[in-house]
Every structure is written in structure tokens, then in C-alpha cells.
Design an enzyme around this catalytic site. Structure first.
Site, PDB file in Angstrom:
ATOM      1  N   ARG A  18       0.826  -1.210   0.000  1.00 33.90           N
ATOM      2  CA  ARG A  18       0.000   0.000   0.000  1.00 33.90           C
ATOM      3  C   ARG A  18       0.856   1.255   0.000  1.00 33.90           C
ATOM      4  O   ARG A  18       0.605   2.191  -0.756  1.00 33.90           O
ATOM      5  CB  ARG A  18      -0.947   0.017   1.213  1.00 33.90           C
ATOM      6  CG  ARG A  18      -2.075  -0.991   1.104  1.00 33.90           C
ATOM      7  CD  ARG A  18      -2.948  -0.981   2.327  1.00 33.90           C
ATOM      8  NE  ARG A  18      -2.123  -1.300   3.483  1.00 33.90           N
ATOM      9  CZ  ARG A  18      -2.433  -1.013   4.742  1.00 33.90           C
ATOM     10  NH1 ARG A  18      -3.548  -0.387   5.026  1.00 33.90           N
ATOM     11  NH2 ARG A  18      -1.641  -1.352   5.721  1.00 33.90           N
ATOM     12  N   ASN A  36      -6.192  -2.553   1.999  1.00 33.12           N
ATOM     13  CA  ASN A  36      -6.221  -4.013   2.037  1.00 33.12           C
ATOM     14  C   ASN A  36      -7.663  -4.483   2.084  1.00 33.12           C
ATOM     15  O   ASN A  36      -8.513  -3.830   2.686  1.00 33.12           O
ATOM     16  CB  ASN A  36      -5.491  -4.546   3.268  1.00 33.12           C
ATOM     17  CG  ASN A  36      -3.993  -4.456   3.161  1.00 33.12           C
ATOM     18  OD1 ASN A  36      -3.445  -4.347   2.074  1.00 33.12           O
ATOM     19  ND2 ASN A  36      -3.315  -4.491   4.291  1.00 33.12           N
TER      20      ASN A  36
END
Length: 90
Positions: A18, A36
């Protein structure tokens, strides 16, 4: 300008994906979010030009870091969404 949802499957959780993806997106000039998912995938919602979005896909497929392994990308066009920047959703 357009918005895409990009689902990324592979070794993409617990490896800094990320953060790395947000850095790439910001460098390209995209706005949006990355988070996520419970199913093990990572979801990006990105807004930018077609060229910018295509560059993001190229970077994701190429692999951002050696320990991130992208097995599959799924891209869906969404109605235009406006974001002020690119953020990681925790």
C-alpha cells in the site's frame, strides 16, 4: 479524467504494497485511495488521465519492490470520483 478500481492479487499484504503503490500513484500524479481487503487482495481507486492510469498499471505489473509479487490485476471503470490526494486507508 477517469476513475478506475484496480484489484491486485498476489503477495501484496504485509510487504509494504500500500505504501509503495501510494508513492507510485503520487509520483504519476494520480489521486485516490489504496486499502487491504479481507480476501487478501489490495484495492486501489485511482483518478487521473488515461495515460496516468495506464502507467500505474504498468508499474504495478512490473513490480514495485522485489518482495511484492503481483499475480493478477483486475481493472474496472467507475464513475468519476474526485480526491484531493492519494491516501492509504487503514
Amino acid at each position: 479524467m477517469e476513475t478506475q478500481k484496480i484489484l491486485v492479487a498476489g503477495q501484496v499484504q504485509g510487504v509494504g504494497f500500500r505504501w509503495s503503490a501510494s508513492q507510485v500513484a503520487q509520483r504519476i500524479g494520480l489521486t485516490g485511495t489504496v486499502r487491504n481487503r479481507r480476501d487478501g487482495q489490495v484495492e486501489l481507486i485511482a483518478t487521473g488521465s488515461a495515460e496516468q492510469l495506464a502507467e500505474l498499471v504498468v508499474q504495478l505489473k512490473r513490480g514495485i519492490t522485489p518482495w511484492i509479487v503481483v499475480d493478477r490485476l483486475s481493472i474496472t471503470s467507475l464513475p468519476l470520483q474526485k480526491f484531493s490526494d492519494f491516501q492509504i486507508i487503514i
